[in-house]
Design a protein around this motif. Structure first.
Motif, PDB file in Angstrom:
ATOM      1  N   UNK A 210       0.841  -1.191   0.000  1.00 61.08           N
ATOM      2  CA  UNK A 210       0.000   0.000   0.000  1.00 61.08           C
ATOM      3  C   UNK A 210       0.883   1.251   0.000  1.00 61.08           C
ATOM      4  N   UNK A 211       0.257   2.380  -0.254  1.00 59.75           N
ATOM      5  CA  UNK A 211       0.995   3.642  -0.244  1.00 59.75           C
ATOM      6  C   UNK A 211       1.708   3.938  -1.549  1.00 59.75           C
ATOM      7  N   UNK A 212       1.204   3.358  -2.632  1.00 58.06           N
ATOM      8  CA  UNK A 212       1.803   3.581  -3.946  1.00 58.06           C
ATOM      9  C   UNK A 212       0.773   4.106  -4.932  1.00 58.06           C
ATOM     10  N   UNK A 213       1.242   4.827  -5.900  1.00 58.76           N
ATOM     11  CA  UNK A 213       0.460   5.215  -7.062  1.00 58.76           C
ATOM     12  C   UNK A 213       1.009   4.404  -8.232  1.00 58.76           C
TER      13      UNK A 213
ATOM     14  N   UNK B  27       6.013   5.530  -4.880  1.00 61.70           N
ATOM     15  CA  UNK B  27       5.576   5.846  -3.515  1.00 61.70           C
ATOM     16  C   UNK B  27       4.791   7.158  -3.482  1.00 61.70           C
ATOM     17  N   UNK B  28       3.677   7.148  -2.745  1.00 60.21           N
ATOM     18  CA  UNK B  28       2.838   8.354  -2.663  1.00 60.21           C
ATOM     19  C   UNK B  28       3.616   9.557  -2.153  1.00 60.21           C
ATOM     20  N   UNK B  29       4.596   9.337  -1.304  1.00 63.31           N
ATOM     21  CA  UNK B  29       5.410  10.428  -0.779  1.00 63.31           C
ATOM     22  C   UNK B  29       6.177  11.171  -1.858  1.00 63.31           C
TER      23      UNK B  29
ATOM     24  N   UNK C  84       2.386  12.665  -4.166  1.00 63.45           N
ATOM     25  CA  UNK C  84       1.197  13.289  -3.590  1.00 63.45           C
ATOM     26  C   UNK C  84       1.465  14.747  -3.237  1.00 63.45           C
ATOM     27  N   UNK C  85       0.543  15.602  -3.620  1.00 65.30           N
ATOM     28  CA  UNK C  85       0.645  17.011  -3.283  1.00 65.30           C
ATOM     29  C   UNK C  85       1.674  17.789  -4.080  1.00 65.30           C
ATOM     30  N   UNK C  86       2.215  17.177  -5.124  1.00 63.04           N
ATOM     31  CA  UNK C  86       3.220  17.853  -5.946  1.00 63.04           C
ATOM     32  C   UNK C  86       2.672  18.065  -7.351  1.00 63.04           C
ATOM     33  N   UNK C  87       2.981  19.212  -7.903  1.00 57.25           N
ATOM     34  CA  UNK C  87       2.559  19.516  -9.268  1.00 57.25           C
ATOM     35  C   UNK C  87       3.638  19.091 -10.251  1.00 57.25           C
TER      36      UNK C  87
END
Length: 196
Positions: free
Chosen positions: A151-154, A166-168, A171-174
């Motif tokens: 889990x925690x992946x795109x 990895x979502x880190x 996520x939240x980045x353009x």
């Protein structure tokens, strides 16, 4: 719009979704044969836009199509601080940048301009075979990650291959358009203006 613009000899502005990032506008503009593409990452000059329209007229084209991201910004506005820009937008008399551009093109160039904002209708339509294959590949990989309890992946495409990211990292980045991106340079080679 291409047919209507050509038959009526007008300037058409088509506003495409993309408040902070211009990928959709860049690709839509290239795919549809736009003559000018304006994206947030490349601030535009109204004089450059007028020059491109004039050049097209001199070369026998009676019309010009602009693909404009809703977040397109002029060179003047790009120089403003965030606070100054926010203050300007409080009293902004236009529904969006496309209408401001239309007025400037009418006033500075004397051209007949129409604005079209397809909005969320851009999200509709039937998938093409590429879309179906892509969604199958991404879905298969996502399902496998779940089965493997990862889990925690795109899941995304990287260089033509399905990859887990990895979502880190995402996520939240353009993912903005680099003004020197291959697509931008290729479009410019084809005569498409970015108003810069």
């Amino acid at each position: 719009i291409h047919t209507t613009a050509a038959s009526h000899g007008r300037v058409f502005i088509v506003e495409v979704m993309g408040h902070k990032v211009g990928w959709l506008t860049l690709n839509a503009g290239m795919a549809s044969g736009a003559d000018i593409i304006l994206i947030p990452e490349i601030p535009y000059s109204i004089d450059s836009i007028i020059n491109k329209i004039d050049e097209r007229i001199q070369n026998g084209s009676r019309f010009t199509i602009l693909a404009v991201a809703e977040g397109a910004i002029s060179k003047e506005d790009a120089k403003l601080s965030k606070k100054e820009y926010k203050e300007k937008m409080k009293n902004y008399p236009f529904p969006s940048v496309s209408y401001e551009l239309a007025q400037q093109i009418r006033e500075k160039g004397g051209y007949d301009v129409r604005v079209t904002v397809p909005g969320h209708t851009q999200r509709g339509g039937s998938p093409c075979p590429y879309d179906r294959v892509l969604s199958t590949r991404l879905g298969s990989e996502a399902a496998q990650l779940i089965l493997d309890k990862q889990y925690g992946y795109m899941v995304g495409m990287v260089n033509g291959k399905v990859k887990k990211i990895p979502l880190g990292e995402c996520a939240g980045k353009l993912k903005t358009v680099d003004p020197n991106a291959q697509e931008v340079l290729q479009a410019k080679r084809m005569g498409i203006s970015f108003g810069d």
